[in-house]
Design a protein around this motif. Structure first.
Motif, short mmCIF file in Angstrom:
data_model
loop_
_atom_site.label_atom_id
_atom_site.label_comp_id
_atom_site.label_asym_id
_atom_site.label_seq_id
_atom_site.Cartn_x
_atom_site.Cartn_y
_atom_site.Cartn_z
N LEU A 1 0.83 -1.20 0.00
CA LEU A 1 0.00 0.00 0.00
C LEU A 1 0.87 1.25 0.00
O LEU A 1 1.86 1.31 0.73
N THR A 2 0.49 2.24 -0.79
CA THR A 2 1.13 3.54 -0.77
C THR A 2 0.05 4.57 -0.54
O THR A 2 -0.94 4.61 -1.26
N GLY A 3 0.23 5.39 0.48
CA GLY A 3 -0.78 6.40 0.79
C GLY A 3 -0.23 7.41 1.77
O GLY A 3 0.98 7.51 1.99
N ASN B 1 -5.34 6.44 -2.29
CA ASN B 1 -6.18 7.10 -3.30
C ASN B 1 -6.06 6.41 -4.65
O ASN B 1 -5.00 5.90 -5.01
N ARG B 2 -7.15 6.45 -5.39
CA ARG B 2 -7.18 5.93 -6.76
C ARG B 2 -7.93 6.93 -7.61
O ARG B 2 -9.04 7.35 -7.26
N LYS B 3 -7.33 7.35 -8.71
CA LYS B 3 -7.96 8.29 -9.64
C LYS B 3 -8.16 7.59 -10.98
O LYS B 3 -7.26 6.90 -11.46
N TYR B 4 -9.34 7.77 -11.56
CA TYR B 4 -9.61 7.19 -12.87
C TYR B 4 -10.74 7.98 -13.54
O TYR B 4 -11.39 8.81 -12.92
N THR B 5 -10.97 7.70 -14.81
CA THR B 5 -12.06 8.30 -15.55
C THR B 5 -13.11 7.23 -15.79
O THR B 5 -12.80 6.15 -16.31
N ASN B 6 -14.36 7.51 -15.41
CA ASN B 6 -15.41 6.52 -15.57
C ASN B 6 -15.93 6.49 -17.01
O ASN B 6 -15.46 7.25 -17.87
N GLY B 7 -16.90 5.63 -17.29
CA GLY B 7 -17.44 5.46 -18.64
C GLY B 7 -18.07 6.72 -19.20
O GLY B 7 -18.14 6.88 -20.42
N GLU C 1 -11.27 7.88 -5.63
CA GLU C 1 -11.69 7.02 -4.53
C GLU C 1 -10.61 7.01 -3.46
O GLU C 1 -9.43 7.04 -3.78
N THR C 2 -11.04 6.95 -2.22
CA THR C 2 -10.09 6.81 -1.11
C THR C 2 -10.52 5.62 -0.28
O THR C 2 -11.67 5.52 0.12
N ILE C 3 -9.58 4.72 -0.03
CA ILE C 3 -9.81 3.58 0.86
C ILE C 3 -8.91 3.76 2.07
O ILE C 3 -7.72 4.04 1.92
#
Length: 137
Positions: free
Chosen positions: A6-8, A33-39, A46-48
């Motif tokens: 994990l990196t955060g 954190n995760r960054k992406y572009t949805n459909g 997103e943050t977990i």
């Protein structure tokens, strides 16, 4: 094999305690954190959150050098809740359900800044048997 990398960033300063047997344990929260572009073409972030425990010498080093907001790499294993076999499930004061993912750290790397360092835990000192009952969370 149960291994996570994990990196955060730390969500709060670490807290160190000692078991009745004198074993150091440090707990801290890590936001991944995760960054992406949805459909639909929208940017999504997103943050977990993970609750991390470090034991022994690793606990002492983490308590000394980690601070809230620090970018950190954790290698460890996922620790399942004994009652559910999965993440720890709880309900917030406002009634919303939550889940905590708990990780036992095997090594921690402090990323960025002038204090960059890597520390590995002593395999003999990582979470002694019955440790969950010793520390109230």
């Amino acid at each position: 094999m149960n291994k996570l990398i994990l990196t955060g960033n730390l969500g709060r300063d670490p807290e160190m305690r000692y078991t009745p047997q004198g074993q150091a344990v440090t707990s801290f929260s890590l936001a991944v954190n995760r960054k992406y572009t949805n459909g639909a073409g929208e940017a999504v972030q997103e943050t977990i959150w993970f609750r991390v425990q470090a034991w022994g010498k690793l606990a002492e080093v983490c308590n000394t050098y980690l601070k809230k907001g620090a970018k950190t790499l954790v290698v460890g294993r996922l620790a399942a809740d004994k009652s559910t076999g999965g993440p720890r499930i709880w309900t917030a004061k406002d009634g919303t359900p939550h889940a905590d993912f708990e990780v036992v750290a095997e090594s921690v790397e402090f990323l960025g800044g002038t204090q960059q360092a890597a520390v590995q835990g002593d395999p003999q000192a990582v979470e002694p048997a019955g440790a969950d009952e010793d520390i109230p969370f």
